[in-house]
Design a protein around this motif. Structure first.
Motif, PDB file in Angstrom:
ATOM      1  N   GLN A  51      50.008  49.215  29.694  1.00 15.41           N
ATOM      2  CA  GLN A  51      49.570  50.242  28.743  1.00 15.41           C
ATOM      3  C   GLN A  51      48.327  49.816  27.964  1.00 15.41           C
ATOM      4  OE1 GLN A  51      52.914  50.872  26.138  1.00 15.41           O
ATOM      5  NE2 GLN A  51      54.020  52.152  27.586  1.00 15.41           N
ATOM      6  N   MET A  52      48.262  48.527  27.663  1.00 18.26           N
ATOM      7  CA  MET A  52      47.258  47.992  26.748  1.00 18.26           C
ATOM      8  C   MET A  52      45.831  48.208  27.256  1.00 18.26           C
ATOM      9  SD  MET A  52      47.300  44.058  25.396  1.00 18.26           S
ATOM     10  CE  MET A  52      46.455  43.530  23.912  1.00 18.26           C
ATOM     11  N   LEU A  53      45.599  47.972  28.531  1.00 20.17           N
ATOM     12  CA  LEU A  53      44.253  48.092  29.074  1.00 20.17           C
ATOM     13  C   LEU A  53      43.722  49.512  28.945  1.00 20.17           C
ATOM     14  CD1 LEU A  53      44.838  45.238  30.122  1.00 20.17           C
ATOM     15  CD2 LEU A  53      43.706  45.880  32.259  1.00 20.17           C
ATOM     16  N   ASN A  54      44.583  50.484  29.181  1.00 21.84           N
ATOM     17  CA  ASN A  54      44.166  51.881  29.063  1.00 21.84           C
ATOM     18  C   ASN A  54      43.930  52.263  27.606  1.00 21.84           C
ATOM     19  OD1 ASN A  54      43.790  54.614  30.292  1.00 21.84           O
ATOM     20  ND2 ASN A  54      45.539  55.092  28.970  1.00 21.84           N
ATOM     21  N   ASP A  55      44.838  51.823  26.713  1.00 19.57           N
ATOM     22  CA  ASP A  55      44.705  52.161  25.291  1.00 19.57           C
ATOM     23  C   ASP A  55      43.451  51.556  24.675  1.00 19.57           C
ATOM     24  OD1 ASP A  55      47.081  53.492  25.501  1.00 19.57           O
ATOM     25  OD2 ASP A  55      48.252  52.093  24.268  1.00 19.57           O
ATOM     26  N   LEU A  56      43.149  50.301  25.029  1.00 21.91           N
ATOM     27  CA  LEU A  56      42.048  49.576  24.392  1.00 21.91           C
ATOM     28  C   LEU A  56      40.782  49.544  25.250  1.00 21.91           C
ATOM     29  CD1 LEU A  56      44.050  46.534  22.936  1.00 21.91           C
ATOM     30  CD2 LEU A  56      43.519  48.734  21.853  1.00 21.91           C
ATOM     31  N   LYS A  57      40.839  50.159  26.450  1.00 15.99           N
ATOM     32  CA  LYS A  57      39.689  50.209  27.358  1.00 15.99           C
ATOM     33  C   LYS A  57      39.205  48.817  27.763  1.00 15.99           C
ATOM     34  CE  LYS A  57      39.991  54.584  26.564  1.00 15.99           C
ATOM     35  NZ  LYS A  57      40.839  55.387  27.509  1.00 15.99           N
ATOM     36  N   PHE A  58      40.163  47.934  28.074  1.00 13.72           N
ATOM     37  CA  PHE A  58      39.839  46.589  28.547  1.00 13.72           C
ATOM     38  C   PHE A  58      39.716  46.595  30.066  1.00 13.72           C
ATOM     39  CE2 PHE A  58      42.046  44.039  24.872  1.00 13.72           C
ATOM     40  CZ  PHE A  58      41.118  44.560  23.978  1.00 13.72           C
ATOM     41  N   PHE A 110      48.556  43.882  16.660  1.00 13.47           N
ATOM     42  CA  PHE A 110      47.418  44.389  15.893  1.00 13.47           C
ATOM     43  C   PHE A 110      46.096  44.292  16.646  1.00 13.47           C
ATOM     44  CE2 PHE A 110      50.435  42.827  12.579  1.00 13.47           C
ATOM     45  CZ  PHE A 110      50.773  44.073  12.061  1.00 13.47           C
ATOM     46  N   VAL A 111      46.121  43.834  17.896  1.00  8.27           N
ATOM     47  CA  VAL A 111      44.891  43.689  18.686  1.00  8.27           C
ATOM     48  C   VAL A 111      44.217  45.041  18.885  1.00  8.27           C
ATOM     49  CG1 VAL A 111      44.009  43.197  21.000  1.00  8.27           C
ATOM     50  CG2 VAL A 111      45.544  41.581  19.886  1.00  8.27           C
ATOM     51  N   THR A 112      42.902  45.085  18.639  1.00  4.75           N
ATOM     52  CA  THR A 112      42.120  46.304  18.889  1.00  4.75           C
ATOM     53  C   THR A 112      40.841  46.026  19.675  1.00  4.75           C
ATOM     54  OG1 THR A 112      41.020  46.058  16.736  1.00  4.75           O
ATOM     55  CG2 THR A 112      42.977  47.492  16.815  1.00  4.75           C
ATOM     56  N   THR A 113      40.380  44.770  19.678  1.00  2.58           N
ATOM     57  CA  THR A 113      39.125  44.427  20.362  1.00  2.58           C
ATOM     58  C   THR A 113      39.346  43.230  21.280  1.00  2.58           C
ATOM     59  OG1 THR A 113      38.400  42.825  18.676  1.00  2.58           O
ATOM     60  CG2 THR A 113      37.850  45.155  18.300  1.00  2.58           C
ATOM     61  N   PRO A 114      38.458  43.045  22.270  1.00  3.98           N
ATOM     62  CA  PRO A 114      38.580  41.863  23.132  1.00  3.98           C
ATOM     63  C   PRO A 114      38.569  40.558  22.345  1.00  3.98           C
ATOM     64  CG  PRO A 114      37.076  43.434  24.131  1.00  3.98           C
ATOM     65  CD  PRO A 114      37.394  43.972  22.762  1.00  3.98           C
ATOM     66  N   MET A 115      37.729  40.458  21.288  1.00  4.63           N
ATOM     67  CA  MET A 115      37.653  39.206  20.525  1.00  4.63           C
ATOM     68  C   MET A 115      38.978  38.921  19.818  1.00  4.63           C
ATOM     69  SD  MET A 115      36.061  36.518  19.831  1.00  4.63           S
ATOM     70  CE  MET A 115      34.518  36.948  20.633  1.00  4.63           C
ATOM     71  N   MET A 116      39.621  39.934  19.244  1.00  4.97           N
ATOM     72  CA  MET A 116      40.930  39.741  18.627  1.00  4.97           C
ATOM     73  C   MET A 116      41.942  39.271  19.664  1.00  4.97           C
ATOM     74  SD  MET A 116      41.269  42.983  16.017  1.00  4.97           S
ATOM     75  CE  MET A 116      42.912  42.483  15.494  1.00  4.97           C
ATOM     76  N   PHE A 117      41.861  39.858  20.837  1.00  9.17           N
ATOM     77  CA  PHE A 117      42.758  39.488  21.939  1.00  9.17           C
ATOM     78  C   PHE A 117      42.567  38.020  22.296  1.00  9.17           C
ATOM     79  CE2 PHE A 117      43.617  40.086  26.729  1.00  9.17           C
ATOM     80  CZ  PHE A 117      44.981  39.902  26.573  1.00  9.17           C
ATOM     81  N   TYR A 118      41.307  37.605  22.444  1.00 14.33           N
ATOM     82  CA  TYR A 118      41.019  36.220  22.804  1.00 14.33           C
ATOM     83  C   TYR A 118      41.482  35.253  21.714  1.00 14.33           C
ATOM     84  CZ  TYR A 118      37.772  38.384  26.170  1.00 14.33           C
ATOM     85  OH  TYR A 118      37.218  39.132  27.169  1.00 14.33           O
ATOM     86  N   VAL A 119      41.180  35.568  20.461  1.00 12.96           N
ATOM     87  CA  VAL A 119      41.502  34.660  19.351  1.00 12.96           C
ATOM     88  C   VAL A 119      43.009  34.472  19.214  1.00 12.96           C
ATOM     89  CG1 VAL A 119      41.460  34.406  16.837  1.00 12.96           C
ATOM     90  CG2 VAL A 119      39.375  35.061  18.059  1.00 12.96           C
TER      91      VAL A 119
END
Length: 437
Positions: A51-58, A110-119
């Protein structure tokens, strides 16, 4: 030999077996629970991906990098974490590890951006660093090598059990809670699955004993037996300075073997839900239920191979044969990807083979390392090996973006399993094979 001597020997053997059963019932189920929640928090990102990739456009590459960057933090802090555990004790350090990773895992919602995901994935690796090698080291405080192979396998069935439990649970949470309170299903999954780690971490403080001498649930005779067996074995092990361990060719060979097997492990762990979905399965819950099948079968395979290895006192072929089976299963999963039933058969063979190699592998380095040398050596092997946890999902994700298929990624992982088998067989048998007394 007199009848009295035979009777005495039988009694001694019976007392020893009973003592180790007592230790195992006290420690292994609890440590297994700890590892189940650890592994669940490490790989539930594989379900979130649905679900996450579609929601956050990753992209697939962003996902692969985020899934794998966990192991960079893990790598950096692995050796110091394990040395600290050896110095301050398992109880306090394992509790610290579990509580901090539970908090960070829950924060993934709470992840919304790739950088938040990475951190957050990086910080999760930092928090969890030292847990697995710490447990492997902890088991050397209680069990001699002749008994440790099977015990380590029981502990590491947590990897498979986390798939049996976590697959359906993650799928159910994502499907049933999607949209509640304005949150997506993957956000609920991270929150709910992070809480058990915090609670079990608090339990560790009350339950776990650092050493045999601290165990109030053992009698003096039982403690003496356990300590005598460990002392006898440690006489024949190395306890070199940390710097010497880190430069040892044998330790680096072990690292290369483990790296090869971990490539296969995390290729399956992070991509199994995606591969099953690509066969035509719809719905997160259905995918989750199907992922439980390979992991459930792997529990049986892991236990049977461990029993056989301990009974025969043979390690190398008991590692190499499952590794080769895992490679065959990965190749067949590509060949049969359009048929859900046959693909599941192949993925089950692959999962059994890959997961069976892992606990038996740890009988190799623990057969020649002890003390602080073992703490540093085990941590180095695990940290270098787990760099494959970074490379594997990233490589498969990159190949999928390039080819629009996971096929080439599975072939890559199959090659890694074959390399691991070959390197295992290069280890001298006399160094690692040990029959039970």
């Amino acid at each position: 030999m007199t009848t009295t001597a035979v009777s005495s020997g039988a009694q001694d053997a019976g007392f020893e077996d009973a003592t180790y059963r007592k230790v195992s019932w006290r420690l292994v189920p609890f440590l297994l629970l700890c590892y189940v929640v650890a592994y669940l928090d490490r790989v539930n990102v594989g379900f979130a991906k649905l679900q996450m990739l579609n929601d956050l456009k990753f992209s697939e590459t962003i996902y692969g990098l985020g899934a794998g960057i966990f192991f960079i933090g893990y790598f950096i802090f692995e050796v110091p974490s394990n040395v600290i555990l050896h110095k301050v004790g398992a109880r306090i350090w394992i509790a610290r590890i579990m509580i901090t990773w539970g908090l960070i895992s829950a924060a993934m919602m709470f992840v919304t951006t790739p950088m938040m995901f990475y951190v957050l994935r990086f910080l999760l690796g930092v928090a969890e660093a030292g847990f697995f090698p710490g447990i492997i080291l902890y088991l050397t405080y209680w069990y001699p090598a002749s008994r440790r192979g099977r015990t380590t396998t029981y502990f590491m069935t947590a990897i498979a059990l986390s798939g049996v439990i976590g697959g359906p649970l993650s799928g159910w949470l994502m499907q049933s809670f999607d949209g509640h309170n304005g949150w997506s299903g993957w956000q609920w999954m991270f929150l709910v699955e992070g809480i058990p780690s915090i609670l079990v971490g608090l339990w560790v403080l009350a339950y776990l004993d650092d050493r045999i001498t601290h165990a109030k649930w053992l009698t003096d005779d039982e403690k003496a037996l356990l300590q005598r067996n460990i002392a006898n074995e440690d006489q024949h092990k190395e306890d070199p300075p940390v710097a010497q361990v880190l430069s040892s060719p044998r330790v680096w060979l072990m690292s290369a073997i483990y790296f090869s097997f971990v490539m296969g492990l995390y290729g399956v762990s992070f991509w199994l839900p995606t591969i099953i979905k690509q066969t035509g399965v719809k719905g997160a819950l259905d995918v989750g239920l199907l992922t439980a099948i390979p992991y459930g079968c792997a529990v049986v395979g892991m236990i049977l191979f461990a029993r056989s290895a301990d009974r025969r006192g043979e390690r190398r072929w008991h590692i190499a044969i499952p590794a080769l089976a895992g490679a065959v299963g990965l190749v067949l999963s590509v060949q049969w990807h359009s048929d859900t039933t046959m693909a599941m058969v192949a993925l089950t063979i692959a999962t059994i083979g890959i997961l069976t190699t892992l606990p038996l592998f740890w009988s190799l380095p623990t057969s020649f390392l002890a003390g602080t040398g073992a703490a540093a050596g085990i941590a180095l092997i695990n940290s270098l090996g787990n760099l494959a946890g970074f490379l594997s999902p990233y490589a498969v994700g990159w190949l999928k973006d390039m080819t629009q298929s996971t096929d080439s990624g599975m072939y890559l992982l199959a090659v890694c399993m074959v390399v691991g088998a070959a390197l295992t067989l290069s280890v001298p048998a006399r160094m690692v094979n040990q029959k039970k007394d």
